[in-house]
Design a protein around this motif. Structure first.
Motif: not given
Length: 526
Positions: A248-252
């Motif tokens: 899961d590639i988030g912003g943070t």
């Protein structure tokens, strides 16, 4: 209808699930918890033809972030170890006090409480050996506090099946997490009330199950790996993955988790930062890199700074980020490419080579994380997050350890989907002492003590039925639904003999409602 809300470090994501599938989604910047959740709920209301909500399920990384950044309050750890145990094995606080007193393995108080010290800190953990059999000494000590503590956690409320040192560590973790979680919970409750919803609120645990708000308020250290669990559950539900890795590639951050037999794999004794617990959590690693991770000069060139410094320059921010690198390379163009190029050039080099270096570093670090938790060689990955369609296929191309990348519909809100499909599950322990005529049930919160027929002998079938019913009842008390499948984990016991005559039994058993995914979706389902 169920609302799932995933509060990440960059965005707050939301979905609404009804009988036909996913009927609405929302994503807003996480500027302030209450305001952002209110905005998500209003966006979901606008997206759905009807909005009759039965429950709200929330995932949060707030406690973990505070632990990793050493922002949790210090704790006075008060232990009542009784005889035969070195007290320092249970020293997990910034300050540790030992009180006299003892409870034996059958729940009998064999020594009275004696404690004459004054705790330094307003956050306090109180743990007595065998308090899950009799919590009286813990409650007595707490009642004698001269000042009103900011937060108190009791060992008997921390959960089932823990050794004394494990219980002490977990109780300290719960005490330290309480002030941070309580502030977050208030913001959530206020946002939901402001939106006019009267539905019960649940919180996702780090093992992929959920708890009602009251139970989580007692044991907020359960939120360790909550964010990773949310995205893992969502991606499994959206892809029907049986075995593999989810990313899961988030912003943070970027969370990488292992899937086994159609559910996130789990491991015991999860810890984050300065928090140590005996709780289980999904097998995952969280990398401090995401779409908004800033780029900085290094001794060897340029690299990711392992922190979020704001929005990408292409989207109106002030610093160059991974997202800006993707703009420069022409593989993601949601914002202003010229601004992205200018931001990278400000680092002292040409934008394209810098961007290629940064993308390569991201791919290498995520690939290494994937390989670190694989157990049987190359595997498929399921990828979530806004950048999933961009970076997922590149991860598959860059690494032999990845056989294919699955990018489902709703990948950008996979964590919120995971909240919506979770099930309530509570570890439950039953202790029966028929010589004394008592049965003690420990789950989340205070134990329950019932009577049993003195001297009664129980068959294995009867013990399994008792512990299964206790697990069902504990799950319902924590906000779950009836008639869910139960996993019986252990049953053991022995007879009590006096003067050559069997006068009773001592039995210990553990069970839980099986964690699971309640809903599955075909890719792109409505």
């Amino acid at each position: 209808m169920i609302v799932g809300i995933d509060t990440g470090g960059t965005n707050v994501d939301g979905v609404v699930l009804d009988g036909s599938g996913i009927c609405g989604t929302a994503k807003v910047p996480n500027t302030e918890t209450r305001a952002s959740i209110e905005e998500v709920i209003e966006a979901l209301r606008d997206a759905c033809d009807r909005f009759s909500i039965d429950r709200v399920v929330v995932a949060t990384t707030l406690v973990v972030n505070a632990a990793v950044q050493n922002r949790l309050p210090p704790c006075t750890n008060l232990v009542i170890p009784g005889p035969g145990l070195a007290p320092d094995r249970s020293f997990f606080g910034a300050e540790n006090h030992v009180a006299a007193g003892a409870v034996d393995h059958r729940g009998r108080i064999t020594e009275p409480l004696e404690y004459d010290q004054e705790p330094t800190y307003d956050v306090r953990a109180v743990t007595a050996k065998f308090s899950d059999r009799n919590p009286e000494l813990e409650r007595e000590l707490t009642a004698n506090f001269e000042t009103d503590p900011q937060a108190v956690a009791l060992g008997n409320e921390s959960g089932a099946g823990l050794t004394f040192p494990e219980r002490a560590a977990t109780t300290v973790a719960n005490a330290r997490a309480k002030p941070v979680f309580s502030a977050y919970e208030r913001a959530v409750e206020q946002a939901i009330a402001e939106a006019g919803l009267e539905a019960p609120v649940y919180y996702l645990k780090g093992d992929g199950a959920m708890l009602g708000s009251e139970a989580m308020r007692t044991t907020p250290a359960h939120t360790i790996r909550s964010g990773s669990a949310a995205s893992a559950l969502g991606l499994v539900a959206l892809t029907d993955m049986d075995d593999g890795i989810v990313v899961d590639i988030g912003g943070t951050t970027t969370d990488v988790s292992r899937i086994a037999n159609g559910f996130p794999d789990r491991e015991p004794d999860v810890s984050e930062g300065t928090l140590e617990t005996a709780y289980s959590g999904i097998t995952a690693t969280s990398l401090p890199i995401g779409g908004d991770t800033s780029i900085e000069p290094t001794d060897s060139g340029f690299g990711l700074a392992d922190e979020r410094a704001g929005d990408a320059a292409a989207l109106g921010g002030d610093v160059p980020t991974l997202t800006d690198a993707l703009h420069v390379l022409g593989i993601f163009q949601a914002g202003n490419v010229a601004d992205a190029s200018a931001a990278l050039r400000s680092l002292g080099g040409e934008p394209e080579p810098i961007a290629e270096t940064i993308l390569s570093e991201f791919e290498q670090r995520v690939g290494a994380a994937i390989e670190s938790i694989q157990v049987e060689g190359p595997s498929p990955i399921a990828v979530g997050g806004t950048l999933a369609p961009i970076l997922g296929p590149r991860l598959a191309e860059a690494h032999e350890a990845v056989t294919e990348a699955k990018i489902p519909g709703y990948a950008d809100v996979a964590g919120a989907v995971g909240c919506g499909v979770a099930r309530v599950s509570v570890d439950t322990a039953v202790h029966i002492d028929s010589h004394r005529g008592i049965k003690t049930i420990t789950a989340v919160g205070s134990e329950r003590v019932d009577s049993v027929q003195t001297g009664r002998q129980f068959t294995d079938k009867e013990v399994r039925q008792i512990v299964a019913e206790a697990a069902q009842d504990a799950a319902i008390a924590a906000g779950g639904e009836p008639n869910k499948p139960v996993q019986i984990q252990t049953t053991d016991g022995f007879s009590v003999v006096e003067r050559g005559t069997v006068v009773g039994q001592i039995i210990n058993a553990r069970a839980r409602v099986a964690p699971g995914i309640e809903r599955w979706f075909e890719e792109g389902s409505p």
